[in-house]
Write an enzyme that holds these catalytic residues in place. Structure first.
Site, PDB file in Angstrom:
ATOM      1  N   LYS A   1       0.853  -1.200   0.000  1.00  0.00           N
ATOM      2  CA  LYS A   1       0.000   0.000   0.000  1.00  0.00           C
ATOM      3  C   LYS A   1       0.887   1.248   0.000  1.00  0.00           C
ATOM      4  O   LYS A   1       1.916   1.293   0.688  1.00  0.00           O
ATOM      5  CB  LYS A   1      -0.887  -0.021   1.264  1.00  0.00           C
ATOM      6  CG  LYS A   1      -1.693   1.243   1.509  1.00  0.00           C
ATOM      7  CD  LYS A   1      -2.799   1.469   0.495  1.00  0.00           C
ATOM      8  CE  LYS A   1      -3.490   2.815   0.716  1.00  0.00           C
ATOM      9  NZ  LYS A   1      -4.279   3.231  -0.450  1.00  0.00           N
TER      10      LYS A   1
ATOM     11  N   CYS B   1      -2.185  10.151  -6.162  1.00  0.00           N
ATOM     12  CA  CYS B   1      -3.287   9.885  -5.218  1.00  0.00           C
ATOM     13  C   CYS B   1      -4.291  11.045  -5.283  1.00  0.00           C
ATOM     14  O   CYS B   1      -3.913  12.197  -5.048  1.00  0.00           O
ATOM     15  CB  CYS B   1      -2.775   9.720  -3.798  1.00  0.00           C
ATOM     16  SG  CYS B   1      -4.153   9.528  -2.642  1.00  0.00           S
TER      17      CYS B   1
HETATM   18  C1  SIN Z   1      -5.956   6.293  -1.289  1.00  0.00           C
HETATM   19  O1  SIN Z   1      -5.337   5.759  -0.365  1.00  0.00           O
HETATM   20  O2  SIN Z   1      -6.758   7.208  -1.088  1.00  0.00           O
HETATM   21  C2  SIN Z   1      -5.747   5.834  -2.686  1.00  0.00           C
HETATM   22  C3  SIN Z   1      -4.358   5.946  -3.069  1.00  0.00           C
HETATM   23  C4  SIN Z   1      -4.188   6.269  -4.512  1.00  0.00           C
HETATM   24  O3  SIN Z   1      -5.163   6.312  -5.271  1.00  0.00           O
HETATM   25  O4  SIN Z   1      -3.071   6.510  -4.935  1.00  0.00           O
END
Ligand code: SIN
Length: 301
Positions: free
Chosen positions: A28, A111
């Site tokens: 992540k 993001c």
């Molecule tokens: C998120 O954590 O909001 C998504 C991350 C991303 O789209 O890069």
């Protein structure tokens, strides 16, 4: 492989990816400090795809650096994804992941879900500054996770920056930011953060992703591999990404829906489709999209 996004935040999820047939373990997107992310509901899925405004929920980069040696037992590439709130945060995290033994580092410049932090990859000047500075702090392969671009000139410009700054991969595409899915019964947006605005994924975005992959493939001319993402649910979806020029694919929405068993299913489906179409390997497919002759799309680098 999985996309940096769903089911790759916690140690047990990363171990499940290790045990699965995913070709890599992608982590992540991480920040300097641990984050719980945005308020719920922040994820919604229907038969067409998903919308998320996760808000970078993650354990913080130091925890992921500690996990890397453990995850190596699975014998596949470990790919942390880095999303700093400033250039110096990117540099600090990239250096740390380099030292911790990451095989590839994905730089997330796209993001869409942090209030007050526009996506860096839509600002070409800032992107250039980030890419050149980050390149100088590591010799590890660097992939850049990009948002969808809708103008060809923007795809061309970003492709040039990737080449100039010696990037090693382009992950295309992140979710389509600032979208809304409405529940008509309630007359309400389905997620809470940012007044319902979030990143769209799944079937909804596949044609947008394929268009980006195809034009980046034409611009990069095989010099930088493309990792396709956005709407891969089946072996045929993966095949379409390869035809448009991707060398690898990442799976997000469908992986969240189906869990780690999806990787072996998609591999089997892809193998069956390749034999049906009499391709001897994926290398016969990459970038071989047929188009009606006589039309150029406007430019080449
Ligand atoms: C998120 O954590 O909001 C998504 C991350 C991303 O789209 O890069």
């Amino acid at each position: 492989m999985n996309a940096s996004g769903p089911l790759c935040t916690f140690e047990n999820e990363l171990e499940s990816l290790g045990q699965s047939e995913s070709g890599a373990i992608v982590l992540k997107s991480t920040t300097m400090e641990p984050r719980t992310g945005n308020e719920r509901p922040k994820y919604y899925e229907n038969e067409h795809g998903s919308i998320n405004s996760n808000g970078l929920e993650n354990l913080g980069y130091q925890k992921y650096c500690e996990l890397i040696p453990k995850l190596k037992q699975f014998g596949k590439p470990i790919i942390p994804s880095v999303c700093g709130f400033s250039l110096s945060e990117f540099e600090t995290m990239v250096k740390a992941f380099d030292k911790a033994g990451a095989d590839v580092i994905e730089i997330n410049l796209s993001c869409p879900n942090i209030i007050g932090k526009p996506q860096v990859a839509y600002d070409f000047e800032q992107s250039e500054k980030y890419l050149s500075a980050i390149r100088s702090v590591t010799d590890k392969p660097l992939w850049v996770k990009l948002p969808p671009y809708f103008e060809l000139i923007h795809r061309q410009e970003m492709a040039k920056l990737l080449l100039k700054n010696k990037m090693d991969g382009a992950t295309l595409i992140n979710s389509v930011g600032n979208s809304i899915i409405v529940d008509p019964e309630k007359g309400q947006a389905v997620i809470k953060p940012k007044q319902g605005l979030g990143g769209l994924g799944g079937h909804y975005v596949k044609p947008i992703a394929l268009g980006n992959v195809w034009t980046f493939y034409n611009e990069l001319k095989g010099k930088i591999p493309i990792i396709g993402a956005g709407g891969v649910y089946s072996g045929k979806d993966a095949f379409e990404f390869f035809l448009c020029g991707a060398e690898m694919v990442q799976i997000g929405t469908a992986y969240k829906h189906e869990g780690p068993g999806i990787f072996s299913r998609i591999k089997k489906e892809l193998d069956a489709f390749l034999s049906l179409k009499k391709y001897s390997s994926i290398n016969d497919v990459i970038g071989k999209l047929k188009v009606v002759e006589g039309e150029e799309y406007g430019f080449t680098a």
